[in-house]
Design an enzyme around this catalytic site. Structure first.
Site, PDB file in Angstrom:
ATOM      1  N   ASN A  66       0.861  -1.218   0.083  1.00 32.71           N
ATOM      2  CA  ASN A  66       0.058   0.179   0.039  1.00 32.71           C
ATOM      3  C   ASN A  66       1.054   1.197   0.030  1.00 32.71           C
ATOM      4  OD1 ASN A  66      -0.501   1.589   2.478  1.00 32.71           O
ATOM      5  ND2 ASN A  66       0.280  -0.156   3.533  1.00 32.71           N
ATOM      6  N   ILE A  68      -1.017   4.238   0.500  1.00 28.24           N
ATOM      7  CA  ILE A  68      -2.105   5.618   0.720  1.00 28.24           C
ATOM      8  C   ILE A  68      -1.648   7.002   0.566  1.00 28.24           C
ATOM      9  CG2 ILE A  68      -4.117   5.851   2.117  1.00 28.24           C
ATOM     10  CD1 ILE A  68      -4.136   3.177   0.854  1.00 28.24           C
ATOM     11  N   CYS A 128       7.624   8.066   9.117  1.00 28.21           N
ATOM     12  CA  CYS A 128       7.530   9.321   8.259  1.00 28.21           C
ATOM     13  C   CYS A 128       8.922   9.967   8.045  1.00 28.21           C
ATOM     14  CB  CYS A 128       6.398  10.274   8.600  1.00 28.21           C
ATOM     15  SG  CYS A 128       4.802   9.562   9.322  1.00 28.21           S
ATOM     16  N   GLY A 242       0.569  -9.366   9.533  1.00 24.19           N
ATOM     17  CA  GLY A 242       0.228 -10.874   9.143  1.00 24.19           C
ATOM     18  C   GLY A 242      -0.604 -11.873  10.075  1.00 24.19           C
TER      19      GLY A 242
HETATM   20  C1  LIG Z   1      -3.850   0.342   3.863  1.00 22.59           C
HETATM   21  C2  LIG Z   1      -3.126   0.435   5.062  1.00 22.59           C
HETATM   22  C3  LIG Z   1      -2.775   1.520   5.648  1.00 22.59           C
HETATM   23  C4  LIG Z   1      -1.917   1.775   6.584  1.00 22.59           C
HETATM   24  N1  LIG Z   1      -1.825   3.087   7.530  1.00 22.59           N
HETATM   25  C5  LIG Z   1      -1.429   3.049   8.355  1.00 22.59           C
HETATM   26  C6  LIG Z   1      -0.924   4.444   9.354  1.00 22.59           C
HETATM   27  O1  LIG Z   1      -1.845   5.345   8.912  1.00 22.59           O
HETATM   28  N2  LIG Z   1       0.020   4.397  10.341  1.00 22.59           N
HETATM   29  C7  LIG Z   1       0.570   3.389  10.960  1.00 22.59           C
HETATM   30  O2  LIG Z   1       1.095   3.402  11.930  1.00 22.59           O
HETATM   31  N3  LIG Z   1       0.489   2.350  10.150  1.00 22.59           N
HETATM   32  C8  LIG Z   1      -0.321   1.984   9.071  1.00 22.59           C
HETATM   33  N4  LIG Z   1      -0.336   0.872   8.428  1.00 22.59           N
HETATM   34  C9  LIG Z   1       0.392  -0.569   8.961  1.00 22.59           C
HETATM   35  C10 LIG Z   1      -0.391  -1.311   9.817  1.00 22.59           C
HETATM   36  O3  LIG Z   1      -1.218  -0.774  10.944  1.00 22.59           O
HETATM   37  C11 LIG Z   1       0.394  -2.715  10.361  1.00 22.59           C
HETATM   38  O4  LIG Z   1       1.582  -2.108  11.151  1.00 22.59           O
HETATM   39  C12 LIG Z   1       0.980  -3.399   9.091  1.00 22.59           C
HETATM   40  O5  LIG Z   1       0.361  -3.419   7.969  1.00 22.59           O
HETATM   41  C13 LIG Z   1       1.481  -4.795   9.632  1.00 22.59           C
HETATM   42  O6  LIG Z   1       0.035  -5.400  10.119  1.00 22.59           O
HETATM   43  P1  LIG Z   1      -0.816  -6.401   8.985  1.00 22.59           P
HETATM   44  O7  LIG Z   1       0.346  -7.364   8.289  1.00 22.59           O
HETATM   45  O8  LIG Z   1      -1.567  -7.323   9.902  1.00 22.59           O
HETATM   46  O9  LIG Z   1      -1.458  -5.526   8.138  1.00 22.59           O
HETATM   47  C14 LIG Z   1      -1.214   0.743   7.104  1.00 22.59           C
HETATM   48  C15 LIG Z   1      -1.409  -0.542   6.720  1.00 22.59           C
HETATM   49  C16 LIG Z   1      -2.149  -0.905   5.413  1.00 22.59           C
HETATM   50  C17 LIG Z   1      -2.126  -2.362   5.038  1.00 22.59           C
END
Ligand SMILES: Cc1cc2nc3c(=O)[nH]c(=O)nc-3n(C[C@H](O)[C@H](O)[C@H](O)COP(=O)(O)O)c2cc1C
Length: 315
Positions: A66, A68, A128, A242
């Site tokens: 992603n 975004i 960031c 994950g």
């Molecule tokens: C579409 C998307 C947007 C995300 N936006 C943020 C965000 O705004 N701030 C942040 O700290 N992490 C953000 N993350 C990271 C997730 O919170 C998480 O740390 C990461 O995706 C790993 O976990 P997962 O494999 O369960 O998705 C985002 C992840 C995804 C997939």
């Protein structure tokens, strides 16, 4: 199923991860929010941000990319419109994910949130770019990370969780820096910088060219990072990367996490968080685990603890 960290009591160790669960309230009709320990909001900045152009999401083998671009409504609208309806679910803790491009940006968001009711904790997204330091991410620069956390902690009226970037050489070192600067807990970790190319058009699949990889593809790396961070510091660690099944959550807990966050799984199944909270409870019951908190750090290692981590590499 109760867990406690940084003075917060959660009804479950399952928390919805930032950026994958809106501001929480959007899920009220499909998820029993009170079954979750909490939700982490999309990253909130001082001013509203439109985010990147599409395509912003790409499916990959066992995961998702992603970019975004941190689209969000900004802290004022968040406090006025998105936060108040969450009061209907008092057991579900609201953790606000905070980001900025300068230290003052972060502190400005924290200052406004301090005056709002119904926020349980702050989670600093340090992945960031730091525009005052040539664009290197705060979370990949030891001095910038230490300075930011040392300023954010006394400015916060709520527990301060720092969400580490995995795009570093030593997660243990970053964890120690945050703990030393006053962080109350750590989230490990954010997405891994990654990229995908359409070979027919020879163009990047994301408009931003690069993005962050999440989902089951990163889980073994994330588990290793949680393990290393938990070994390095005594403050609590929230694990993520994950998590799809109850067993995934247990893996993170055994590696040293106090709670887990669930992100990408909500894209495949919008009810994934609640399913996990219930599934973890069943798992504990079927394994005669009386308190889920007893799983934290329960890993049994085949060799004596204290061995330098690098020396345990394979290959
Ligand atoms: C579409 C998307 C947007 C995300 N936006 C943020 C965000 O705004 N701030 C942040 O700290 N992490 C953000 N993350 C990271 C997730 O919170 C998480 O740390 C990461 O995706 C790993 O976990 P997962 O494999 O369960 O998705 C985002 C992840 C995804 C997939």
């Amino acid at each position: 199923m109760k867990v406690t960290f940084a003075g917060l009591e959660l009804v479950s160790p399952v928390i919805a991860a930032s950026g994958t669960f809106g501001y929480g309230i959007e899920f009220e009709e499909i998820v029993s929010l009170e079954r979750l320990g909490g939700i982490v909001t999309k990253g909130i900045s001082l001013e509203p941000m439109p985010g990147h152009a599409s395509p912003r999401l790409v499916q990959t083998a066992s995961g998702m990319l992603n970019a975004i671009g941190l689209q969000n409504v900004g802290v004022r609208e968040y406090i006025e419109k998105k936060l108040p309806p969450m009061k209907r679910y008092p057991r579900c803790r609201v953790i606000v994910n905070v980001f900025g491009y300068t230290e003052d940006d972060y502190l400005g968001v924290i200052d406004r949130l301090n005056q709002a009711e119904g926020v349980a904790a702050y989670e600093l997204n340090v992945s960031c770019p730091n525009v005052s330091a040539g664009g290197m991410a705060f979370g990949a620069d030891c001095a910038a990370l230490e300075h930011l956390v040392a300023r954010a902690k006394p400015a916060s009226t709520r527990p301060l969780i720092v969400k580490l970037s995995p795009n570093v050489t030593s997660i243990g070192q970053m964890a120690r820096i945050c703990a030393g600067a006053g962080a109350d807990a750590l989230s490990v970790a954010n997405t891994f910088r990654a990229m995908a190319i359409d070979v027919e058009t020879r163009q990047p699949r994301l408009s931003n060219i690069t993005g962050g990889l999440s989902g089951p593809a990163i889980k073994p790396i994330a588990v290793r990072m949680v393990y290393e961070a938990a070994q390095a510091v005594s403050i609590p660690v929230l694990g993520m990367g994950g998590v799809v099944t109850p067993e995934d959550a247990v893996e993170f807990l055994l590696a040293g996490a106090t709670a887990v966050q669930v992100g990408t799984a909500s894209y495949a199944d919008p009810r994934a968080t609640e399913r996990l909270a219930r599934g973890l409870e069943s798992w504990c019951r079927s394994h005669s685990v009386e308190r889920v908190a007893s799983l934290t750090g329960g890993l049994e290692t085949p060799h004596p603890a204290g061995l330098p981590l690098e020396s345990s590499q394979a290959g």
